[in-house]
Design a protein around this motif. Sequence first.
Motif, PDB file in Angstrom:
ATOM      1  N   UNK A 126       0.826  -1.210   0.000  1.00 53.92           N
ATOM      2  CA  UNK A 126       0.000   0.000   0.000  1.00 53.92           C
ATOM      3  C   UNK A 126       0.858   1.257   0.000  1.00 53.92           C
ATOM      4  N   UNK A 127       2.050   1.156   0.581  1.00 59.49           N
ATOM      5  CA  UNK A 127       3.007   2.262   0.553  1.00 59.49           C
ATOM      6  C   UNK A 127       3.693   2.350  -0.804  1.00 59.49           C
ATOM      7  N   UNK A 128       3.953   1.181  -1.411  1.00 60.69           N
ATOM      8  CA  UNK A 128       4.762   1.126  -2.628  1.00 60.69           C
ATOM      9  C   UNK A 128       4.025   1.615  -3.869  1.00 60.69           C
ATOM     10  N   UNK A 129       2.751   1.250  -4.029  1.00 60.88           N
ATOM     11  CA  UNK A 129       2.040   1.575  -5.272  1.00 60.88           C
ATOM     12  C   UNK A 129       1.996   3.074  -5.548  1.00 60.88           C
ATOM     13  N   UNK A 130       1.623   3.939  -4.579  1.00 61.09           N
ATOM     14  CA  UNK A 130       1.674   5.383  -4.863  1.00 61.09           C
ATOM     15  C   UNK A 130       3.085   5.866  -5.205  1.00 61.09           C
ATOM     16  N   UNK A 131       4.096   5.269  -4.576  1.00 62.07           N
ATOM     17  CA  UNK A 131       5.467   5.648  -4.908  1.00 62.07           C
ATOM     18  C   UNK A 131       5.838   5.283  -6.328  1.00 62.07           C
ATOM     19  N   UNK A 132       5.378   4.119  -6.781  1.00 63.74           N
ATOM     20  CA  UNK A 132       5.636   3.720  -8.164  1.00 63.74           C
ATOM     21  C   UNK A 132       4.892   4.612  -9.150  1.00 63.74           C
ATOM     22  N   UNK A 133       3.688   5.035  -8.789  1.00 61.49           N
ATOM     23  CA  UNK A 133       2.967   5.980  -9.638  1.00 61.49           C
ATOM     24  C   UNK A 133       3.737   7.297  -9.750  1.00 61.49           C
ATOM     25  N   UNK A 134       4.308   7.747  -8.624  1.00 62.61           N
ATOM     26  CA  UNK A 134       5.106   8.977  -8.640  1.00 62.61           C
ATOM     27  C   UNK A 134       6.359   8.800  -9.492  1.00 62.61           C
ATOM     28  N   UNK A 135       7.015   7.638  -9.379  1.00 64.70           N
ATOM     29  CA  UNK A 135       8.207   7.377 -10.188  1.00 64.70           C
ATOM     30  C   UNK A 135       7.858   7.320 -11.670  1.00 64.70           C
ATOM     31  N   UNK A 136       6.680   6.770 -11.990  1.00 63.82           N
ATOM     32  CA  UNK A 136       6.226   6.737 -13.387  1.00 63.82           C
ATOM     33  C   UNK A 136       6.022   8.152 -13.919  1.00 63.82           C
TER      34      UNK A 136
ATOM     35  N   UNK B 171      14.312   8.231  -8.274  1.00 59.59           N
ATOM     36  CA  UNK B 171      13.318   7.735  -7.314  1.00 59.59           C
ATOM     37  C   UNK B 171      13.930   7.020  -6.118  1.00 59.59           C
ATOM     38  N   UNK B 172      15.125   6.430  -6.303  1.00 61.30           N
ATOM     39  CA  UNK B 172      15.780   5.762  -5.179  1.00 61.30           C
ATOM     40  C   UNK B 172      16.200   6.758  -4.113  1.00 61.30           C
ATOM     41  N   UNK B 173      16.472   8.002  -4.527  1.00 59.16           N
ATOM     42  CA  UNK B 173      16.847   9.061  -3.585  1.00 59.16           C
ATOM     43  C   UNK B 173      15.621   9.861  -3.182  1.00 59.16           C
ATOM     44  N   UNK B 174      14.534   9.169  -2.924  1.00 67.06           N
ATOM     45  CA  UNK B 174      13.284   9.818  -2.540  1.00 67.06           C
ATOM     46  C   UNK B 174      12.524   8.868  -1.621  1.00 67.06           C
ATOM     47  N   UNK B 175      11.300   9.244  -1.303  1.00 60.48           N
ATOM     48  CA  UNK B 175      10.448   8.380  -0.476  1.00 60.48           C
ATOM     49  C   UNK B 175       9.528   7.530  -1.326  1.00 60.48           C
ATOM     50  N   UNK B 176       9.848   7.352  -2.609  1.00 62.52           N
ATOM     51  CA  UNK B 176       8.975   6.572  -3.486  1.00 62.52           C
ATOM     52  C   UNK B 176       8.916   5.112  -3.060  1.00 62.52           C
ATOM     53  N   UNK B 177      10.051   4.543  -2.636  1.00 66.23           N
ATOM     54  CA  UNK B 177      10.117   3.116  -2.341  1.00 66.23           C
ATOM     55  C   UNK B 177      10.277   2.799  -0.861  1.00 66.23           C
TER      56      UNK B 177
ATOM     57  N   UNK C 275      17.422  14.675   4.283  1.00 67.48           N
ATOM     58  CA  UNK C 275      17.219  16.028   3.756  1.00 67.48           C
ATOM     59  C   UNK C 275      17.217  16.020   2.234  1.00 67.48           C
ATOM     60  N   UNK C 276      18.187  15.310   1.644  1.00 73.43           N
ATOM     61  CA  UNK C 276      18.251  15.215   0.180  1.00 73.43           C
ATOM     62  C   UNK C 276      16.985  14.563  -0.365  1.00 73.43           C
ATOM     63  N   UNK C 277      16.556  13.470   0.275  1.00 70.71           N
ATOM     64  CA  UNK C 277      15.395  12.729  -0.211  1.00 70.71           C
ATOM     65  C   UNK C 277      14.118  13.558  -0.104  1.00 70.71           C
ATOM     66  N   UNK C 278      13.958  14.289   0.991  1.00 68.98           N
ATOM     67  CA  UNK C 278      12.718  15.030   1.180  1.00 68.98           C
ATOM     68  C   UNK C 278      12.634  16.285   0.336  1.00 68.98           C
ATOM     69  N   UNK C 279      13.775  16.795  -0.110  1.00 72.65           N
ATOM     70  CA  UNK C 279      13.746  17.923  -1.038  1.00 72.65           C
ATOM     71  C   UNK C 279      13.785  17.464  -2.491  1.00 72.65           C
ATOM     72  N   UNK C 280      13.769  16.161  -2.698  1.00 72.42           N
ATOM     73  CA  UNK C 280      13.607  15.607  -4.031  1.00 72.42           C
ATOM     74  C   UNK C 280      12.140  15.787  -4.421  1.00 72.42           C
ATOM     75  N   UNK C 281      11.843  16.403  -5.567  1.00 68.15           N
ATOM     76  CA  UNK C 281      10.429  16.614  -5.941  1.00 68.15           C
ATOM     77  C   UNK C 281       9.604  15.336  -5.989  1.00 68.15           C
TER      78      UNK C 281
ATOM     79  N   UNK D 299       9.482  20.883   4.313  1.00 66.90           N
ATOM     80  CA  UNK D 299       8.218  21.506   3.911  1.00 66.90           C
ATOM     81  C   UNK D 299       7.543  20.827   2.726  1.00 66.90           C
ATOM     82  N   UNK D 300       8.259  20.454   1.644  1.00 66.21           N
ATOM     83  CA  UNK D 300       7.549  19.855   0.509  1.00 66.21           C
ATOM     84  C   UNK D 300       6.865  18.531   0.856  1.00 66.21           C
ATOM     85  N   UNK D 301       7.407  17.788   1.827  1.00 63.35           N
ATOM     86  CA  UNK D 301       6.815  16.515   2.219  1.00 63.35           C
ATOM     87  C   UNK D 301       5.772  16.716   3.308  1.00 63.35           C
TER      88      UNK D 301
END
Length: 275
Positions: A72-82, A195-201, A213-219, A242-244
């Motif tokens: 349930x956490x992964x699917x929205x992250x994969x949509x974001x990576x797509x 996407x690996x440097x983000x909260x997508x996965x 910090x790097x991951x959370x400022x990743x769009x 803030x963005x997250x």
Amino acid sequence: MSATTLVHEQNPAPVTGSLAADGPAMVGRHLQKIKAAPGVLVLTQTMPITMLLFFGYVFGSALAVPGQEYRSFLVPGLLAATAANGLMTGMFQAAQDCDRGVMDRFRTLPMSRAAVPLGSTVAEVLTTAVGMIPLMLVGLAAGWRIEGGPGAALGAYGLLLLFRFATSWAGYWLGLLIRNEEAAGQLGSATFILPLLSSAYIPTDNMPGWLRTVAEWNPISALASATRDLFGNAAPAAGAAWPVAHPVAGTLAWSAVLLAVFVPLTVRRYARGTD
């Protein structure tokens, strides 16, 4: 470079067309191009499904997400990576057209200078709107659920398409700079790391301070958090950047920045050709 091409680059046709007329024609051209050579589209659309099955079932039991099941956490992250893959596909499409001389031919036509990049980026959005549906269906079969209201779910879908539109412009500009199909393909493969440097996965809570910090400022992290929030899968992380912490606003802000920067840069670069 032939003499004819050189003359065309130095003396492009005057702009007498309109964006309203030329833009839809270019959208149709890019859709036909994708239909005739669907390899890149198939790859970019099937890869998230493969990752869902691989991460969700192979690593899912080893990856703990507080308060929810990992898929349930992964699917929205994969949509974001797509959605973020617009960077790769936009770059490849532009570099391919440059490498094969298509851009030089377009510049000799009396048409709006914004029509060609706009046609490509709009076609990207249309194909993504259809291409994300199989991923969502496989996600539903794997146990993911849309727990928010229909309005919020449509909002999440709209944010994903907006971000795809914005990253496609950034990718198209890079493709115009590279102008080489092979080089764009190699660089496009390197975008897999974003996407690996983000909260997508994976959640950012347990990352080292600097990496979090790097991951959370990743769009992509803002988009992934906004998608989870609107689909009703998880609340934004406490104490996040803030963005997250404000993911919907963060995604809109990142998309606006990308468009404000790369739309004029792309149109200007296309008009200049190889100058």
